[in-house]
Design an enzyme around this catalytic site. Sequence first.
Site: not given
Length: 459
Positions: A54, A21-26, A88
Amino acid sequence: MTLMGSRTTRRWNYHVFLSFRGEDTRRNFTDHLYAALQRKGIVTFRDDKKLERGQVISNELMKAIEESLFAIVILSQDYASSSWCLDELQKIVESNQNLTVFPVFFEVDPSDVRQQKGIIGKAFEKHEGKFPDCRVTGWRRALTQVANFAGWDTRNKREAEIVENIAKTIWTKVRVKLPSNFAHLVGLQPKVDTLIPLLKIELNHTCFIGIWGMGGIGKTTLARVVYEAIRNKFETSCFLANVREESERNGLVYLQKKLLSSLLLGNIEINDSYDGVEAIRNFSCNKKVLIVLDDVSHISQLQSLVGDKDWFGHGSKILVTTRDIHLLTAHDQFEKYEMMMLGRDESLNLLCRHAFKRNYPQQGYFELSKKVVDYAGGLPLALQVLGSFLCKRSIPEWRDTLNKLKQNLHKDIFKILRISYDGLDDEEFKAIFLDIACFFNREEKVEVTKYWKIVVFIQ
């Protein structure tokens, strides 16, 4: 880049697919893990930010999952709130027969993931009614399944330690999935089987071994095969190639920095070789390391890079390749391993693999092949170079090549052997010249002149 698995015909583009989850751990954990995987040479797919905009999982991501050996799923607190991530994940789980999945429970309880409780359960409460029941049921099943796989729980753990542990584990598993680059090598396995026991890997003491022999005999290849076979047994490792050439071109400080960087000891400020010695000794003295120094040509290289056994942690192994046995004697701590020439049968096998792409000569070429083998004298480099040069050539061309070789060395062989020649001082050369000259006592002048043309050519 396309990689082929060793046990199947399936083709891979990636070693690892990262799901997160990009907002959490990117910007933290995922970024650090991605960097650690990259450092170990693990080809990793990490989606770009724009892909998250998307509503449906993209064809690009679908394809990347299908073309990966492993998937690492970073299950963070908001992972289940994203329908994108859940789609995913479902695709990853459905690919489980071809894809090995490892979960990372990032600040979440594995049981909450497994049973969709707590913050994970609240996310599903929002999904129900918004999405079809069959889709939500598929997501739940995927989360339960992935939570049952062996993975890592980050709670109350040091992030750096977990990241390195994941990268090391994945690299160990990647290696056994990929084909060996050395399976085709001739006459090497007996040498590997002899050398590895000398390293005494099971014993907790530091060991120095020097592989010595003439140029082109296969020292580097042997060292590389041994290195790849045992590197996963060490905390960190480094194969420092072309030490002679790099030292002449860039200096010892450059090599010291390269060694420290390869051992993952950081970008340490080094002003001179003395600083480099102190840095290597201070930062590696408590680590179990595997180091290979390839093509060492001067004692200063050994003193500056692997000076003493107490520089390294217990169980460390140092392997060096060199043309000069005296360097190993002068350093005083090396056990010596002499690299021997190939036998006649091995030589013929190696020549044929390069000349005919099989283990034996084509019809009509057997006697010519034996003459080339006799000319090469068991030197792997010569057999490989000549085999490749003679590949798909006619019998008259083979004969013509053999006649030319009686006059001059092939340029690629000459270039390698010239290095050893250039390393001799005047006194050494004179002594060798006299030793060889003694073999020609009472020989006809014409015959002796023919043999010495190569010496004149080298000079």
